[in-house]
Design a protein around this motif. Structure first.
Motif, PDB file in Angstrom:
ATOM      1  N   PRO A  55       0.802  -1.244   0.121  1.00  0.00           N
ATOM      2  CA  PRO A  55      -0.159  -0.215   0.013  1.00  0.00           C
ATOM      3  C   PRO A  55       0.619   1.291  -0.017  1.00  0.00           C
ATOM      4  N   SER A  56       0.306   2.392  -0.791  1.00  0.00           N
ATOM      5  CA  SER A  56       0.965   3.580  -1.037  1.00  0.00           C
ATOM      6  C   SER A  56       1.644   4.263   0.425  1.00  0.00           C
ATOM      7  N   GLY A  57       0.846   4.064   1.475  1.00  0.00           N
ATOM      8  CA  GLY A  57       1.396   4.484   2.787  1.00  0.00           C
ATOM      9  C   GLY A  57       2.823   4.276   3.258  1.00  0.00           C
ATOM     10  N   ALA A  58       3.315   3.135   2.410  1.00  0.00           N
ATOM     11  CA  ALA A  58       4.592   2.619   2.936  1.00  0.00           C
ATOM     12  C   ALA A  58       5.709   3.687   2.695  1.00  0.00           C
ATOM     13  N   VAL A  59       5.662   4.569   1.714  1.00  0.00           N
ATOM     14  CA  VAL A  59       6.510   5.638   1.604  1.00  0.00           C
ATOM     15  C   VAL A  59       6.455   6.731   3.031  1.00  0.00           C
ATOM     16  N   ARG A  60       5.367   6.707   3.797  1.00  0.00           N
ATOM     17  CA  ARG A  60       5.121   7.551   4.918  1.00  0.00           C
ATOM     18  C   ARG A  60       5.346   6.606   6.098  1.00  0.00           C
ATOM     19  N   ASP A  61       5.831   5.442   6.045  1.00  0.00           N
ATOM     20  CA  ASP A  61       5.955   4.787   7.118  1.00  0.00           C
ATOM     21  C   ASP A  61       4.847   3.909   7.731  1.00  0.00           C
ATOM     22  N   LYS A  62       3.615   4.022   7.025  1.00  0.00           N
ATOM     23  CA  LYS A  62       2.556   3.606   7.697  1.00  0.00           C
ATOM     24  C   LYS A  62       2.194   2.153   7.571  1.00  0.00           C
TER      25      LYS A  62
END
Ligand code: GDP
Ligand code: IMO
Ligand code: MG
Length: 443
Positions: A55-62
């Motif tokens: 999921p794209s939240g990975a870039v913000r460490d989610k």
């Protein structure tokens, strides 16, 4: 609260960019359908990430969750996680035990079936990732689920039942030779090992329970739709569709969070300022046919980088299609929209929108339910004043009022027709290249 991100058109509307933008206020980002057919782009400080399953939240460490509505190819998932680790991210991804697994024979069958249809108008132009065959097995009650990988006995039992069927299909129906994708022993070994890694890394969860607990603790949840409304298996241009529900209802069935919860949150439709389609199927506002249209399509394709993230195929290009968007807004119940790629239309000699369709001499504002009738629709085009190329970085910084007047008229037309507010306007691929209007996580 929850924010659900939905593609309003044919996929690739820039969903990843908006998940990234608002994901700063989310604690968890959850994919609810699809698999590695998706390609979501996030650009952070000029660094580009193309995410298929993580999921794209990975870039913000989610925390990222792949819900039960997803189909997961563990090979591509782990390779994506490993690649992201090499680039300095540390994705925390959980997989629903109820999600289905894309097995090697699914991928093979996807390609075999597309090949078999090649000379007919039934070709879908799939991404070849095994998506359709995996959802077929799910509906046929012969699928392999993530939870099965954790139990070697169950896994073996399931594979011993299903693999001979696949082998017979490949050999007896298609007259081809089955290969290692149908080797039960090899599959048991590889997928038991995958199960071991999932257990070791504590990645498999009961998705509905996990999300309920996190919501109880006050977490904000973002649902990241993949694909788009017109390739939804129920509401799209069947059979030129994917095999899942990208529309907002999928966020409930695909995660185990109730529809009332999803409905109390925001449902944001992501709209590309024009249309792109990768794969087959009708597209009434497509720019093709005469030289001028083809040239314009080529220009937009190059400027917008309209080549498939997953397959690299050139995307077909068309004007914005309002009957399509009215359909999307109704099906998912949009509470707001984000409009991307406004910069790509800047500096053109003409800007048009398919305001309505003409079908059998009658004008209509909505889409017909069958794809054949949709293919017969002629667009009724509405022309807009064009807007010039400007310093979009400065516009993003200054805000909505800095958007050229003609482009504001275009945006206001969209918002009025769909009767929803615009929350953000994309004026470039980067996180900071966005005009903020309202954050859906704000009360
Ligand atoms: P998704 O599948 O919906 O996440 O979209 P894709 O990532 O497949 O395709 C969108 C492409 O457009 C990506 O290359 C993005 O970086 C890029 N993009 C997103 N928003 C904008 C925008 O507002 N302007 C421009 N020029 N590019 C954008
Ligand atoms: P994102 O999430 C655009 C298209 C394929 C094909 C059809 C079926 O990046 O927006 P499939 O492999 O799913 O069985 O293919 O759907 N398709 C997409 N088009 N964006 C996507 O995802 C897509 N995922 C599938 O091109 O026409
Ligand atoms: Mg994409």
């Amino acid at each position: 609260m929850t924010v659900t991100i939905v593609g309003s058109q044919l996929g690739d509307e820039g969903k990843g960019a908006l998940v990234d933008l608002w994901g700063g206020d989310a604690d968890i980002v959850v994919r609810y359908q699809g698999g590695d057919n998706a390609g979501h782009t996030v650009v952070e400080d000029g660094e580009e990430y193309k995410l298929s399953l993580v999921p794209s939240g990975a870039v913000r460490d989610k925390i990222g969750v792949l819900g039960n509505g997803c189909v997961i190819n563990p090979r591509t998932l782990f390779s994506e996680i490993d690649d992201l680790r090499e680039r300095g991210l540390d994705p925390d991804v959980r997989l629903a035990k109820r999600a289905h697994v894309i097995m090697p024979y699914h991928r093979r069958l996807d390609n075999i079936e597309e090949e078999a249809k090649a000379d007919s108008d039934l070709t879908v132009g799939t991404t070849g990732r095994g998506i359709g065959p995996t959802y077929e097995d799910k509906a046929g009650r012969r699928g392999i689920r993530v939870g099965d990988l954790l139990d070697p006995d169950v896994l073996r039992q399931r594979l011993e039942y299903v693999v001979p069927q696949k082998k017979a299909l490949i050999e007896d129906v298609y007259g081809l030779e089955a290969g290692e994708e149908c080797d039960v022993e090899a599959l048991v070994e590889e997928y038991t090992e995958i199960g071991r890694r999932l257990r070791e890394d504590d990645m498999a969860v009961n998705c509905g329970d996990f999300l309920a607990e996190r919501r109880e603790a006050g977490d904000n949840v973002m649902f990241e739709g993949a694909q788009g409304t017109l390739i939804d298996i129920d509401h799209g241009s069947y059979p030129y569709v994917t095999s899942s529900n990208p529309t907002a209802g999928g966020a409930a069935t695909g995660t185990g969070v109730g529809p009332t919860v999803v409905g109390q949150g925001e449902v944001v439709g992501i709209v590309k300022s024009y249309l792109s389609r990768v794969g087959e199927g009708p597209m009434p506002t497509e720019l093709k046919g005469d030289d001028r249209d083809e040239e314009l399509a080529e220009f937009i394709r190059e400027k917008g980088g309209e080549f498939g993230t997953v397959t690299g195929r050139p995307r077909r290009i068309g004007w914005l299609d309002m009957p399509m968007l009215r359909h999307a807004a109704r099906v998912s119940g949009f509470t707001g929209i984000a409009v991307n790629h406004l910069d790509v239309l800047a500096g053109l000699d003409e800007v048009k929108v398919g305001h309505a369709y003409e079908l059998e001499g009658e004008e209509r504002l909505t889409m017909p339910a069958t794809t054949e009738r949709w293919g017969e629709c002629e667009p009724v085009l509405k022309e807009f004043d064009t807007w010039p190329e400007v310093d979009w970085a400065a516009v993003a910084e200054e805000g909505y009022d800095a958007i050229p007047d003609a482009a504001q008229d275009y945006l206001e037309y969209l918002s009025d027709e769909l009767d929803v507010p615009i929350y953000a306007v994309g004026v470039g691929p980067g996180r900071e290249q966005t005009v903020h209007i309202e954050n859906p996580f704000d009360d």
